[in-house]
Design an enzyme around this catalytic site. Sequence first.
Site, mmCIF file in Angstrom:
data_model
loop_
_atom_site.group_PDB
_atom_site.id
_atom_site.type_symbol
_atom_site.label_atom_id
_atom_site.label_comp_id
_atom_site.label_asym_id
_atom_site.label_seq_id
_atom_site.Cartn_x
_atom_site.Cartn_y
_atom_site.Cartn_z
ATOM 1 N N TYR A 124 0.549 -1.159 0.048
ATOM 2 C CA TYR A 124 0.108 0.055 0.017
ATOM 3 C C TYR A 124 0.963 1.351 0.089
ATOM 4 C CZ TYR A 124 -3.543 3.450 1.674
ATOM 5 O OH TYR A 124 -4.360 4.458 1.531
ATOM 6 N N ASN A 191 7.800 -2.473 2.201
ATOM 7 C CA ASN A 191 6.854 -1.446 2.650
ATOM 8 C C ASN A 191 6.047 -1.644 4.242
ATOM 9 O OD1 ASN A 191 4.986 0.802 2.034
ATOM 10 N ND2 ASN A 191 3.246 -0.241 2.115
ATOM 11 N N SER A 225 3.188 -3.820 4.318
ATOM 12 C CA SER A 225 3.340 -5.004 3.514
ATOM 13 C C SER A 225 4.714 -5.250 3.134
ATOM 14 C CB SER A 225 2.376 -5.238 2.564
ATOM 15 O OG SER A 225 0.982 -5.186 2.934
ATOM 16 N N SER A 263 -0.218 -6.057 8.105
ATOM 17 C CA SER A 263 0.878 -6.082 7.387
ATOM 18 C C SER A 263 0.641 -7.110 6.485
ATOM 19 C CB SER A 263 2.171 -5.898 8.210
ATOM 20 O OG SER A 263 3.462 -5.997 7.173
ATOM 21 N N GLY A 264 0.752 -7.259 5.096
ATOM 22 C CA GLY A 264 0.545 -8.283 4.271
ATOM 23 C C GLY A 264 2.120 -8.771 3.959
#
Length: 351
Positions: A124, A191, A225, A263-264
């Site tokens: 994101y 990120n 992420s 968080s991915g």
Amino acid sequence: MRARDLGVTIGEHPTGPHNAITDVPGVRVGHTTLQGDGINTGVTVVVPHDDIWTEPVFAGAHVLNGSGELTGLEWIRESGELTTAIGLTNTHSVGVVRDGLVAEQVRVRGDGAYWSLPVVGETYDGFLNDINGFHVRPEHVRSALAAAAAGPVAEGNVGGGTGMICHQFKGGIGTASRVNGHTVGVLVQANHGRRDRLRINGVPVTQPEVPLPAHPPGYLPGSGSIIVIVATDAPLLPHQCRRLAQRSALAVGRLGGAGEQYSGDLMFAFSTGNRGIPPYGGEDTARAASEIPLRMVGPQLMDLLFDLTIEATEEAIVNAMVSAETVTGYRGFTAHAIDHDLLASALGENA
């Protein structure tokens, strides 16, 4: 600028000639970078080999925390095969990039009875990028594919990483490799992470002199992420690829990533060491041999490959931060780059 330019060396194994995922023979990387007027985003593609559109490779995936998207994983889990190039972009552009990769496979293979389930990952960038402006378009996917090349890989504020923030420093794309008999290369779109948890070679790197990025009210530090792409020329079967992907998550943790709630943290690995897998669909499948000779590394070699993966992933994340530059983006939010002098000094004192 990369970590090694500052004297920062991670691990003990040698790198490939470019210290990049492209050190794995046949792997290419391309970027399209979009910047200006509140736009800081783009597309990055990883091409496993020139014939990926018609010849799959074995692959596997791991999820550290699932607040993110990596398309195509159900078929990867089911079949163990990656059938397209891999795309990376921002959260709201996944569909455009996926469609662009499908279109490329149709262009290469023509109109026929087959299907395309591309792997596209996102992080994101809405603090530095006008993410709801939908600025990534099909032509940007085509440009990234056309630009895909072997050799050195641009890092930091490029491609899908243009608007990303890592451990509350400016982040983005990073890459590294390790060689010991076989080559393991890693590319990350970073990120994720919190500043107060960041450790490089065990040394705290909080840099209070560097301002933290401003965020809207309610934002939880560490929300973000990371997508990790691991490539190797070691002849691995799908379950072995999955194990490499899993070990790359250890590198995220070694640097202070905790797989935070929002968080991915998604990891993906593929092997180019077993070529000749027939394509899916139509006459190609009908003509394919019913038995295919394969190779695999012995279980006793996996520890070494785990070590190479962890080291390369760590350095790729650090390279993403070191290569990035300060960005003031959408709505005036600023993400500051990590301070090179402070980093070199801190790690030099603890060498």
